[in-house]
Design a protein around this motif. Structure first.
Motif, PDB file in Angstrom:
ATOM      1  N   ASP A 206      -6.934   2.731  -8.197  1.00  0.00           N
ATOM      2  CA  ASP A 206      -7.686   1.588  -8.731  1.00  0.00           C
ATOM      3  C   ASP A 206      -8.542   1.989  -9.931  1.00  0.00           C
ATOM      4  N   THR A 265      -6.908  -6.027 -11.188  1.00  0.00           N
ATOM      5  CA  THR A 265      -7.704  -4.989 -10.534  1.00  0.00           C
ATOM      6  C   THR A 265      -7.743  -3.761 -11.426  1.00  0.00           C
ATOM      7  N   ASN A 324      -1.619   0.763  -3.749  1.00  0.00           N
ATOM      8  CA  ASN A 324      -2.542  -0.246  -3.227  1.00  0.00           C
ATOM      9  C   ASN A 324      -1.771  -1.287  -2.408  1.00  0.00           C
ATOM     10  N   LYS A 326      -2.311  -4.142  -1.723  1.00  0.00           N
ATOM     11  CA  LYS A 326      -2.340  -5.492  -2.342  1.00  0.00           C
ATOM     12  C   LYS A 326      -1.012  -5.810  -2.995  1.00  0.00           C
TER      13      LYS A 326
END
Length: 333
Positions: A206, A265, A324, A326
């Motif tokens: 991230d 992100t 990630n 996500k």
């Protein structure tokens, strides 16, 4: 036309072959599956499979260009009319880590190739150089009349290859075209270059670290560069040098911001410029646009999202990187 592509399963080479094959040319590929002591098998092998799928080559020759006997047999069998030489180390830091191997690959093998082009009466060789031959741009927008001053081993070896092409032309009447791309990116690349490394970083941590946020690179999509190379190969222009880039320098931090915007992100961390690399920016590619009659048109606003979607569609990244959660496999942005 019978065209032999040295390094035809590489990042640039595979896209060049795809373009030339679609135009109806008879394509031979030379490759040795060199991973440059860098690419892990779990990434390289599936990417190689994708590259092979798009090339649809007529003949393949698997072996090292540093092996003169292998090259001689290849030229004798394929009988190329034109040759494209993109069988080379991908970037400067790889060369610094492996200078002896890179010397054989980028200098010695190039001499072998040029000799064989003369012996087998090749019409023209298209040689892949690099914007790294210019060294520091010093706030200029270099065209092909700027005298190169490379300041890395990689850049100096690329420049040596250019000089060798010109010597073989003068001494043996071998026609050449020298191509200088810059800051490549696009689908079917390994995690090697600026944009791919930024994307990997944000998907796994991230975060993205940008060294020299205000420095600019002339980011060029591999599809545009493949068009440049295919045109330089198939037309009758000879004994010329071309910058072959998008022609629009963009700040490195812009690429990180685009990745962040598309993914929704990521924290961007900035650090000073990596002094190993020369300060670069836009290249003047007007000569190529005029003489090769081609205008590149893929900006990073289009190219980066396509690369992200390709990356997120690759199972081997999800199987081997801590991505990630996500972002599921096959996510489209």
């Amino acid at each position: 036309m019978r065209i032999l592509v040295l390094g035809g399963y590489g990042f640039i080479g595979s896209h060049i072959c795809q373009k030339l094959k679609a135009q109806g040319h008879y394509i031979g590929i030379v490759d040795c599956y060199h991973q440059y002591y860098t690419f892990p098998n779990w990434e390289y092998q599936p990417v190689l499979s994708q590259r092979k799928e798009i090339t649809q080559t007529d003949k393949e020759y698997i072996g090292q260009i540093e092996n003169l006997q292998f090259l001689e047999q290849t030229f004798e069998d394929f009988k190329p009319e034109r040759v494209i030489h993109v069988a080379t180390y991908p970037n400067a830091k790889m060369v610094r880590r492996n200078v002896a191997d890179a010397t054989n690959n980028m200098v010695t093998a190039t001499a072998y190739i040029l000799d064989l082009c003369v012996k087998h009466k090749v019409d023209k060789i298209v040689y892949a150089s690099s914007s790294m031959v210019y060294g520091d741009f010093n706030n200029q927008i270099p065209d092909e009349n700027i005298v190169p001053k490379p300041n890395t081993v990689y850049g100096s070896y690329k420049r040596q290859g250019e000089i060798m092409c010109k010597i073989w032309h003068r001494e043996h009447n071998l026609n050449y075209v020298i191509m200088r791309p810059s800051a490549l990116y696009g689908t079917r690349d390994t995690i090697t270059r600026v944009i791919s490394q930024l994307l990997k970083s944000v998907l796994t941590t991230d975060k993205m670290t940008v060294q020299g946020p205000d420095n600019k690179l002339d980011f060029s999509n591999v599809l545009d560069v493949a068009d440049y190379f295919s045109l330089a190969t198939t037309n009758e222009v000879v004994n010329e040098t071309f910058n072959c880039t998008r022609g629009n320098g963009r700040k490195i931090i812009e690429t990180a911001e685009l990745i962040k915007e598309n993914l929704g992100t990521g924290t961007i961390i900035t650090k000073p410029h990596d002094a190993f690399y020369p300060n670069r920016d836009t290249l003047n590619s007007d000569k190529a646009k005029t003489m090769l009659n081609f205008n590149p048109n893929i900006d990073i606003e289009e190219g980066i999202p396509k690369y992200i979607n390709w990356f997120l569609g690759q199972p081997f990244y999800f199987n081997n990187l801590d991505i990630n959660p996500k972002f599921a496999l096959g996510t489209k942005i």
